[in-house]
Scaffold this motif. Structure first.
Motif, PDB file in Angstrom:
ATOM      1  N   LYS A 408      -0.179  37.147 -11.425  1.00 26.08           N
ATOM      2  CA  LYS A 408      -0.672  37.882 -12.599  1.00 26.08           C
ATOM      3  C   LYS A 408      -0.323  37.145 -13.890  1.00 26.08           C
ATOM      4  CE  LYS A 408       0.186  42.265 -12.806  1.00 26.08           C
ATOM      5  NZ  LYS A 408       0.992  43.497 -12.723  1.00 26.08           N
ATOM      6  N   ALA A 409       0.892  36.573 -13.918  1.00 29.83           N
ATOM      7  CA  ALA A 409       1.293  35.792 -15.096  1.00 29.83           C
ATOM      8  C   ALA A 409       0.408  34.562 -15.260  1.00 29.83           C
ATOM      9  CB  ALA A 409       2.759  35.391 -14.971  1.00 29.83           C
ATOM     10  N   ALA A 410       0.072  33.913 -14.133  1.00 31.00           N
ATOM     11  CA  ALA A 410      -0.795  32.734 -14.192  1.00 31.00           C
ATOM     12  C   ALA A 410      -2.196  33.101 -14.681  1.00 31.00           C
ATOM     13  CB  ALA A 410      -0.869  32.074 -12.817  1.00 31.00           C
ATOM     14  N   GLU A 411      -2.651  34.301 -14.364  1.00 30.38           N
ATOM     15  CA  GLU A 411      -3.953  34.749 -14.870  1.00 30.38           C
ATOM     16  C   GLU A 411      -3.934  34.835 -16.396  1.00 30.38           C
ATOM     17  OE1 GLU A 411      -5.351  38.316 -13.006  1.00 30.38           O
ATOM     18  OE2 GLU A 411      -5.007  37.548 -10.979  1.00 30.38           O
ATOM     19  N   LEU A 412      -2.790  35.217 -16.964  1.00 29.19           N
ATOM     20  CA  LEU A 412      -2.679  35.271 -18.423  1.00 29.19           C
ATOM     21  C   LEU A 412      -2.772  33.878 -19.036  1.00 29.19           C
ATOM     22  CD1 LEU A 412       0.101  37.966 -18.939  1.00 29.19           C
ATOM     23  CD2 LEU A 412      -2.365  38.228 -19.146  1.00 29.19           C
ATOM     24  N   ILE A 413      -2.282  32.874 -18.304  1.00 35.65           N
ATOM     25  CA  ILE A 413      -2.455  31.491 -18.771  1.00 35.65           C
ATOM     26  C   ILE A 413      -3.941  31.184 -18.901  1.00 35.65           C
ATOM     27  CG2 ILE A 413      -2.130  29.065 -18.167  1.00 35.65           C
ATOM     28  CD1 ILE A 413       0.499  29.832 -16.843  1.00 35.65           C
ATOM     29  N   GLY A 414      -4.713  31.596 -17.892  1.00 36.42           N
ATOM     30  CA  GLY A 414      -6.158  31.394 -17.958  1.00 36.42           C
ATOM     31  C   GLY A 414      -6.797  32.149 -19.107  1.00 36.42           C
ATOM     32  N   THR A 415      -6.252  33.321 -19.424  1.00 36.29           N
ATOM     33  CA  THR A 415      -6.824  34.148 -20.489  1.00 36.29           C
ATOM     34  C   THR A 415      -6.563  33.568 -21.870  1.00 36.29           C
ATOM     35  OG1 THR A 415      -6.522  36.128 -19.116  1.00 36.29           O
ATOM     36  CG2 THR A 415      -6.856  36.469 -21.473  1.00 36.29           C
ATOM     37  N   LEU A 430      -1.783  18.417  -9.055  1.00 34.11           N
ATOM     38  CA  LEU A 430      -2.419  18.606  -7.745  1.00 34.11           C
ATOM     39  C   LEU A 430      -2.821  17.272  -7.128  1.00 34.11           C
ATOM     40  CD1 LEU A 430      -3.340  20.828  -5.810  1.00 34.11           C
ATOM     41  CD2 LEU A 430      -5.520  20.879  -7.015  1.00 34.11           C
ATOM     42  N   LYS A 431      -3.285  16.345  -7.946  1.00 35.97           N
ATOM     43  CA  LYS A 431      -3.677  15.035  -7.418  1.00 35.97           C
ATOM     44  C   LYS A 431      -2.461  14.243  -6.923  1.00 35.97           C
ATOM     45  CE  LYS A 431      -7.875  14.484 -10.199  1.00 35.97           C
ATOM     46  NZ  LYS A 431      -8.516  13.762 -11.310  1.00 35.97           N
ATOM     47  N   LYS A 432      -1.335  14.432  -7.605  1.00 39.30           N
ATOM     48  CA  LYS A 432      -0.129  13.698  -7.196  1.00 39.30           C
ATOM     49  C   LYS A 432       0.458  14.274  -5.911  1.00 39.30           C
ATOM     50  CE  LYS A 432       1.276  12.382 -11.886  1.00 39.30           C
ATOM     51  NZ  LYS A 432       2.280  12.620 -12.966  1.00 39.30           N
ATOM     52  N   THR A 433       0.595  15.588  -5.864  1.00 32.64           N
ATOM     53  CA  THR A 433       1.216  16.236  -4.714  1.00 32.64           C
ATOM     54  C   THR A 433       0.486  17.532  -4.403  1.00 32.64           C
ATOM     55  OG1 THR A 433       3.318  15.429  -5.600  1.00 32.64           O
ATOM     56  CG2 THR A 433       3.426  16.927  -3.714  1.00 32.64           C
ATOM     57  N   PRO A 434      -0.578  17.489  -3.614  1.00 37.37           N
ATOM     58  CA  PRO A 434      -1.290  18.734  -3.296  1.00 37.37           C
ATOM     59  C   PRO A 434      -0.389  19.701  -2.521  1.00 37.37           C
ATOM     60  CG  PRO A 434      -2.629  16.812  -2.752  1.00 37.37           C
ATOM     61  CD  PRO A 434      -1.246  16.310  -3.057  1.00 37.37           C
ATOM     62  N   MET A 435      -0.194  20.872  -3.094  1.00 36.28           N
ATOM     63  CA  MET A 435       0.645  21.903  -2.484  1.00 36.28           C
ATOM     64  C   MET A 435      -0.098  23.233  -2.559  1.00 36.28           C
ATOM     65  SD  MET A 435       3.705  20.691  -1.552  1.00 36.28           S
ATOM     66  CE  MET A 435       4.891  22.003  -1.727  1.00 36.28           C
ATOM     67  N   PRO A 436       0.138  24.130  -1.592  1.00 38.32           N
ATOM     68  CA  PRO A 436      -0.546  25.434  -1.631  1.00 38.32           C
ATOM     69  C   PRO A 436      -0.268  26.205  -2.917  1.00 38.32           C
ATOM     70  CG  PRO A 436       0.569  25.116   0.485  1.00 38.32           C
ATOM     71  CD  PRO A 436       0.982  23.988  -0.391  1.00 38.32           C
ATOM     72  N   SER A 437       0.972  26.113  -3.424  1.00 37.07           N
ATOM     73  CA  SER A 437       1.318  26.877  -4.629  1.00 37.07           C
ATOM     74  C   SER A 437       0.558  26.363  -5.847  1.00 37.07           C
ATOM     75  CB  SER A 437       2.822  26.813  -4.883  1.00 37.07           C
ATOM     76  OG  SER A 437       3.255  25.468  -4.998  1.00 37.07           O
ATOM     77  N   TYR A 438       0.266  25.056  -5.891  1.00 36.08           N
ATOM     78  CA  TYR A 438      -0.523  24.518  -6.999  1.00 36.08           C
ATOM     79  C   TYR A 438      -1.911  25.150  -7.005  1.00 36.08           C
ATOM     80  CZ  TYR A 438       2.973  20.740  -7.371  1.00 36.08           C
ATOM     81  OH  TYR A 438       4.131  20.029  -7.528  1.00 36.08           O
ATOM     82  N   LEU A 439      -2.492  25.257  -5.809  1.00 36.22           N
ATOM     83  CA  LEU A 439      -3.826  25.852  -5.693  1.00 36.22           C
ATOM     84  C   LEU A 439      -3.786  27.345  -6.012  1.00 36.22           C
ATOM     85  CD1 LEU A 439      -4.972  24.055  -2.423  1.00 36.22           C
ATOM     86  CD2 LEU A 439      -5.879  23.676  -4.717  1.00 36.22           C
ATOM     87  N   MET A 440      -2.694  28.007  -5.643  1.00 34.23           N
ATOM     88  CA  MET A 440      -2.560  29.426  -5.942  1.00 34.23           C
ATOM     89  C   MET A 440      -2.551  29.662  -7.455  1.00 34.23           C
ATOM     90  SD  MET A 440       0.423  32.102  -4.735  1.00 34.23           S
ATOM     91  CE  MET A 440       0.268  31.645  -3.019  1.00 34.23           C
ATOM     92  N   VAL A 441      -1.792  28.828  -8.158  1.00 35.18           N
ATOM     93  CA  VAL A 441      -1.740  28.926  -9.619  1.00 35.18           C
ATOM     94  C   VAL A 441      -3.111  28.601 -10.222  1.00 35.18           C
ATOM     95  CG1 VAL A 441      -0.711  27.947 -11.705  1.00 35.18           C
ATOM     96  CG2 VAL A 441       0.731  28.430  -9.721  1.00 35.18           C
ATOM     97  N   LEU A 442      -3.754  27.563  -9.700  1.00 32.23           N
ATOM     98  CA  LEU A 442      -5.079  27.175 -10.206  1.00 32.23           C
ATOM     99  C   LEU A 442      -6.078  28.316 -10.033  1.00 32.23           C
ATOM    100  CD1 LEU A 442      -7.114  25.112 -11.265  1.00 32.23           C
ATOM    101  CD2 LEU A 442      -7.384  24.273  -8.919  1.00 32.23           C
ATOM    102  N   ALA A 443      -6.068  28.958  -8.867  1.00 33.15           N
ATOM    103  CA  ALA A 443      -6.992  30.072  -8.626  1.00 33.15           C
ATOM    104  C   ALA A 443      -6.740  31.208  -9.615  1.00 33.15           C
ATOM    105  CB  ALA A 443      -6.840  30.577  -7.196  1.00 33.15           C
ATOM    106  N   ALA A 444      -5.470  31.492  -9.886  1.00 31.67           N
ATOM    107  CA  ALA A 444      -5.138  32.564 -10.840  1.00 31.67           C
ATOM    108  C   ALA A 444      -5.591  32.208 -12.247  1.00 31.67           C
ATOM    109  CB  ALA A 444      -3.641  32.834 -10.808  1.00 31.67           C
ATOM    110  N   VAL A 445      -5.390  30.949 -12.639  1.00 26.01           N
ATOM    111  CA  VAL A 445      -5.814  30.515 -13.976  1.00 26.01           C
ATOM    112  C   VAL A 445      -7.331  30.636 -14.112  1.00 26.01           C
ATOM    113  CG1 VAL A 445      -6.004  28.509 -15.506  1.00 26.01           C
ATOM    114  CG2 VAL A 445      -3.833  29.003 -14.361  1.00 26.01           C
TER     115      VAL A 445
END
Length: 842
Positions: A408-415, A430-445
């Motif tokens: 939810k906090a990451a969604e505010l970054i997108g807002t 993400l390009k340097k070290t693809p990790m699931p959490s990076y994608l999770m944050v990206l999706a929220a943003v």
């Protein structure tokens, strides 16, 4: 004149009372307990039970009663005597006119009886409580001027009683500390720090009422006393926000709220106090939440008034963001400014707590992070690196509440943050070290970003996540779930704009489906992508991009092996596109032809044959949906199937032969091979298919029998004798097969074999020796223990009897007596005779 007469009357009355008390006071020194008790009872009768004026009582109490009563409180061994003395003392103080006169005598006695380090501490808990209540009464009745000289002694008493083992004494001590602070506000700061340590030692007491009292007392002691003690108590108060009792959390909220409003040097502690109050806004109890919200609004409004000149422009010209999160009320300007101006000091501590080993701390910190970012709005930008670094780590937390709050906090970054900034930072990581959490944050943003703001960055993001370095980086299901979340967020936010990147998103979805155990993830996103483009369904998506997809996966097909992601992607494309694959046969057959050569990786060939077999089983709905597959039959049979039917050592090679036979059977069963076409390919396929009759796989042997039968039926009497003579021995062996099904299939195939021989003397003479051998072997199987096999063999012999009936009859007569069940031999003889009769008759 009247006043003088009243005063004279009071003096006479005081003298009378004093005379009446004197005999009782003398008895207080008697050694016997009963005498002292009677004396105290007499004193009470004279003082309490008689209506005395306040001035009379004061004169009698101060001059005659106080010291004897104090002596009794300190030295009398009888608990009941001390109790009565305490009651009389309390009465005298509360009803007299000058209680401060008792301080010099009474306070040393109270210190002696209440401080454990003094000799003569009161052993009775109830009496210690009464003595402490007496001290609190003095603090209420006496003015600050009178009490000030005794402040060190009073604080020493409170220090001791705060640590008393009796919970009621602890609570009364807290009330006493607050009363002491309020009674001497000008001087209390000199001693307030000495009370902090015992208060903090008591703040975690097992009784929640004690904890509440300690928190309230701490609030008053620091607010009236020395504000520097805030640093000493903050960690303890923060810990109480995790208290399971709502009243305790409410007490902390009230104290913090009051400090933010009234603490003298509160500006110095804003960055430490604000997080505690904001944490209460997320409390599970509505009362605590409402209390915190009310305090926070008051704090914000007060700050606005105090700093009106500094924020004048913002008050006049500020406009709220048009894309504010739904269902969320924007905080007041003063509240936002307080967070913005202190965020650089607050955020590092919150990020540190987000990685704390205690689960409750992480949950509270994640809730607080959302509130802070909601207040900070676009000022989040300058803290992006710290924020993202923390979110990447915390989104891998095992506690789902922590992850949800951080998303939810990451969604505010997108807002609030410009996508050009947020996406650049996230994609770089993400390009340097693809990790699931990076994608999770990206999706929220992405989810938090408005469509019109995100649209210019759509192509960049879609191209990036569809790159092999990201979408093919991991085969972990969790990673793929987060990658899918990014695609879904893009579709949800951008809607029709996704048409421009439809191919890239489809590539990502195909890649997700290609991962084992992750193929269940695609359907919802596929349909959403189709709906966004107003297509009928995901089949239309494949139709729209089929040629591009085939070109995408086939780029490196010459170098494929079983581990190549392109192989799995091809599987997804051809098996999920339904009838659309029938429109892309040229590219698909070319891949098969190149990759199914015997020199290629065996496991890869096995996978491709499995795919082809699945398609051929539903040919009309898949590869032959357009009726074009016939154009590629020759390539499929001669360049793909035939080479892979040749025997090679190894289990994988055997499995390949099984799938190749399965494909051939599917071709025949689906009627895509007409009898004419079967005759054309017989010469190429019959020898390797006959060879597979020896395979270890039961299914291979069974399908081989059926295929040979169809070849024999289709080609009929066009077979040359040499070919037929090579076939029947292999079929005869299958009559001894371990599988009942294979034996029956072999018997039916032998019927087809007999039908291929012309019934004329020239033709038959070539086969006579072979037929004689077949008769003998078949007669052995005619006596098989299994009735079904006997019947099948009987049918074979009936068909074969047409060629040499006399020869067969002789063979039957030679072995009939050896059979356990000669009935089948009799049936066969009757059939021969009947056939012969019909022939001679005709």
């Amino acid at each position: 004149m009247a006043e003088e007469e009243d005063a004279l009357g009071d003096r006479r009355r005081a003298a009378e009372v004093a005379q009446a008390l004197s005999c009782h006071l003398n008895s207080l020194r008697e050694p016997t307990r009963e005498t002292r008790l009677r004396a105290l009872a007499g004193l009470r009768a004279e003082v309490q039970e008689q209506p005395l004026a306040a001035s009379v009582l004061q004169e009698v109490f101060a001059k005659q009663l106080l010291r004897p009563l104090v002596r009794c409180l300190v030295a009398d061994p009888a608990e009941r005597c001390r109790e009565l003395a305490l009651q009389l003392t309390r009465y005298g103080l509360s009803h007299g006119t000058q209680p401060a006169e008792a301080l010099p005598c009474l306070l040393p006695a109270l210190a002696q009886r209440l401080c454990p380090q003094q000799q003569g501490q009161e052993p009775c808990e109830e009496l210690r409580l009464g003595l402490l209540q007496l001290l609190c009464l003095l603090l209420q009745l006496c003015g600050g001027l009178a009490l000030t000289p005794y402040l060190p002694e009073i604080t020493r008493i409170l220090q001791a009683t705060l640590l008393d083992s009796y919970p009621e004494i602890k609570r009364e001590s807290c009330r006493g500390a607050a009363a002491c602070a309020q009674a001497m506000p000008e001087h209390f700061h000199m001693q307030s720090e000495s009370l902090i340590k015992p208060l903090m030692q008591t703040i975690s007491h097992q009784h929640f009422r004690v904890r509440v009292a300690v928190i309230q007392a701490t609030g008053t002691v620091i607010q009236v006393g020395n504000g520097k003690s805030v640093d000493d108590v903050l960690s303890h108060l923060a810990q109480r926000l995790f208290d399971e009792i709502p009243q305790v959390r409410q007490a902390v909220t009230s104290v913090i709220g009051e400090w933010l409003l009234h603490l003298r040097d509160r500006y110095s502690y804003f960055h430490k106090l604000i997080p505690l109050l904001l944490s209460s806004i997320t409390d599970e109890m509505p009362e605590t939440k409402e209390l915190a919200q009310n305090y926070w609004k008051r704090v914000g409004l007060q700050w606005e008034k105090e700093n009106e000149e500094d924020i004048k422009d913002k008050l006049d010209f500020y406009a709220a963001p048009s894309h504010y999160p739904k269902g969320v009320v924007q905080p007041k300007l003063g509240c936002r400014e307080l967070v913005i101006r202190n965020l650089s000091k607050i955020l590092p501590a919150v990020c540190n707590d987000l990685t704390d080993w205690v689960e409750g701390t992480r949950i509270k910190a994640s809730q607080l992070l959302f509130i802070l970012l909601l207040h900070a709005e676009d000022h989040i930008t300058q803290h992006m690196e710290l924020l993202l670094r923390t979110l990447y780590r915390v989104c891998l937390d095992e506690e789902s509440n922590v992850v949800q709050n951080c998303v939810k906090a990451a969604e505010l970054i997108g807002t609030f943050v410009n996508p050009q900034v947020s996406l650049r930072l996230i994609m770089s990581a993400l390009k340097k070290t693809p990790m699931p959490s990076y994608l999770m944050v990206l999706a929220a943003v992405i989810k938090g970003c408005p469509r019109q703001v995100f649209q210019p960055h759509l192509a960049y993001l879609a191209n990036t996540i569809s790159e092999p370095e990201i979408c093919q980086r991991s085969d972990e299901v969790f990673y793929m779930e987060q990658l899918l979340s990014c695609v879904e967020a893009l579709i949800d936010v951008c809607q029709e704009d996704c048409k421009a990147v439809s191919l890239q998103l489809l590539k990502v979805l195909v890649t997700i489906m290609a991962i084992p155990r992750a193929d269940h993830l695609h359907q919802r996103a596929m349909n959403s992508l189709a709906e966004a483009q107003h297509l009928g369904g995901f089949i239309d998506l494949y139709k729209q991009h089929m040629d591009q997809l085939m070109a995408w996966v086939s780029v490196s097909h010459d170098r494929w092996n079983c581990y190549c992601p392109e192989l799995l992607q091809l599987d997804v494309i051809v098996t999920h596109s339904g009838p659309v694959i029938g429109e892309a046969l040229q590219g698909f057959v070319l891949i098969l032809k190149n990759c199914l050569q015997p020199t290629k990786d065996p496991p890869m060939r096995l996978k491709l044959f499995t795919i082809l077999s699945q398609l051929l089983q539903k040919a009309k709905q898949t590869i032959n949906s357009q009726g074009q597959f016939h154009s590629y039959l020759e390539i499929v049979i001669k360049d793909i199937l035939a080479p892979n039917l040749q025997w090679q050592a190894g289990r994988t090679a055997a499995a390949i032969r099984t799938t190749a036979v399965s494909c051939l059977w599917a071709l025949i069963y689906s009627e895509m091979l007409s009898p004419k076409e079967i005759f054309k390919v017989e010469e190429v396929l019959m020898p390797p298919v006959v060879a597979t009759l020896e395979e270890d796989s039961k299914m291979t042997r069974l399908m081989a029998c059926r295929i040979v039968s169809i070849f024999l039926n289709s080609c009929g009497k066009q077979f040359e004798p040499d070919k037929l003579n090579k076939i029947y021995p292999e079929l005869l062996k299958r009559l001894d097969d371990a599988s009942h099904e294979v034996r029956l299939a072999a018997a039916k195939t032998l019927i087809s074999w007999f039908k291929c021989i012309r019934n004329d003397d020239n033709e038959k003479s070539v086969f006579k020796t072979n037929i004689e051998f077949l008769y003998r072997e078949l007669l052995i199987h005619l006596d098989d223990p299994d009735e079904n096999i006997q019947q099948a063999v009987l049918d074979v012999l009936k068909e074969g009897s047409i060629l040499y009936p006399d020869l067969l009859a002789k063979e039957i007569e030679a072995v009939e007596h050896k059979h356990r069940i000669p009935a089948y031999c009799d049936q066969l003889l009757q059939h021969i005779q009947a056939t012969g009769c019909r022939t001679s008759g005709s």
